[in-house]
Design a protein around this motif. Structure first.
Motif, mmCIF file in Angstrom:
data_model
loop_
_atom_site.group_PDB
_atom_site.id
_atom_site.type_symbol
_atom_site.label_atom_id
_atom_site.label_comp_id
_atom_site.label_asym_id
_atom_site.label_seq_id
_atom_site.Cartn_x
_atom_site.Cartn_y
_atom_site.Cartn_z
ATOM 1 N N HIS A 1 94.632 -11.918 87.643
ATOM 2 C CA HIS A 1 95.893 -12.634 87.844
ATOM 3 C C HIS A 1 95.809 -13.587 89.033
ATOM 4 N N VAL A 2 95.109 -13.197 90.089
ATOM 5 C CA VAL A 2 94.925 -14.089 91.238
ATOM 6 C C VAL A 2 94.180 -15.345 90.789
ATOM 7 N N LYS B 1 94.104 -16.613 87.767
ATOM 8 C CA LYS B 1 95.023 -17.394 86.938
ATOM 9 C C LYS B 1 96.022 -18.168 87.813
ATOM 10 N N CYS B 2 96.471 -17.553 88.911
ATOM 11 C CA CYS B 2 97.378 -18.237 89.835
ATOM 12 C C CYS B 2 96.689 -19.431 90.478
ATOM 13 N N ALA C 1 96.478 -22.273 88.052
ATOM 14 C CA ALA C 1 97.741 -22.703 87.441
ATOM 15 C C ALA C 1 98.035 -24.166 87.757
ATOM 16 N N ARG D 1 104.836 -17.184 85.248
ATOM 17 C CA ARG D 1 104.767 -16.344 86.450
ATOM 18 C C ARG D 1 103.604 -16.729 87.364
ATOM 19 N N HIS D 2 102.450 -17.056 86.785
ATOM 20 C CA HIS D 2 101.306 -17.463 87.612
ATOM 21 C C HIS D 2 101.630 -18.751 88.373
ATOM 22 N N ARG D 3 102.336 -19.690 87.721
ATOM 23 C CA ARG D 3 102.712 -20.940 88.387
ATOM 24 C C ARG D 3 103.713 -20.690 89.511
ATOM 25 N N LEU E 1 104.011 -17.916 91.288
ATOM 26 C CA LEU E 1 103.271 -17.304 92.395
ATOM 27 C C LEU E 1 102.441 -18.336 93.158
ATOM 28 N N LYS E 2 101.818 -19.259 92.443
ATOM 29 C CA LYS E 2 101.041 -20.298 93.121
ATOM 30 C C LYS E 2 101.963 -21.186 93.958
ATOM 31 N N ALA F 1 102.843 -19.248 97.088
ATOM 32 C CA ALA F 1 101.676 -19.096 97.968
ATOM 33 C C ALA F 1 101.293 -20.399 98.654
ATOM 34 N N THR F 2 101.570 -21.529 98.012
ATOM 35 C CA THR F 2 101.192 -22.824 98.600
ATOM 36 C C THR F 2 102.338 -23.466 99.379
#
Length: 84
Positions: free
Chosen positions: A27-28, A30-31, A34, A52-54, A56-57, A60-61
């Motif tokens: 999953h990390v 995939k994030c 993304a 969801r991956h988008r 989270l990215k 995180a950014t």
């Protein structure tokens, strides 16, 4: 398509149940891969239907908003709910 503040998205759900470290690494990855130019899809209640991956990215950014589309249809369930 519209920009939605990340603070307006319900993040209380658990996106992936029972992951071990290997599955979490998937999953990390995939994030990290993304594409934030691709909008997420919000369901008729405003929850994340896809992306969801988008999300989270974006968090995180350090982004404050993310591109989104809202579902204008409600799909029929695959099976009928059982009545008690």
């Amino acid at each position: 398509m519209f920009d939605v503040p990340l603070a307006a998205i319900d993040l209380s759900g658990q996106p992936w149940n029972g992951d071990n470290l290997y599955q979490l690494a998937y999953h990390v990855k995939k994030c990290m891969e993304a594409d934030l130019d691709c909008p997420i899809l919000l369901d008729w209640h405003g929850g994340i239907a896809d992306g969801r991956h988008r999300v989270l990215k974006a968090i995180a950014t350090g982004r404050r908003t993310i591109k989104a589309r809202r579902m204008t249809w409600r799909p029929e369930p695959d099976r009928k709910a059982e009545q008690p």
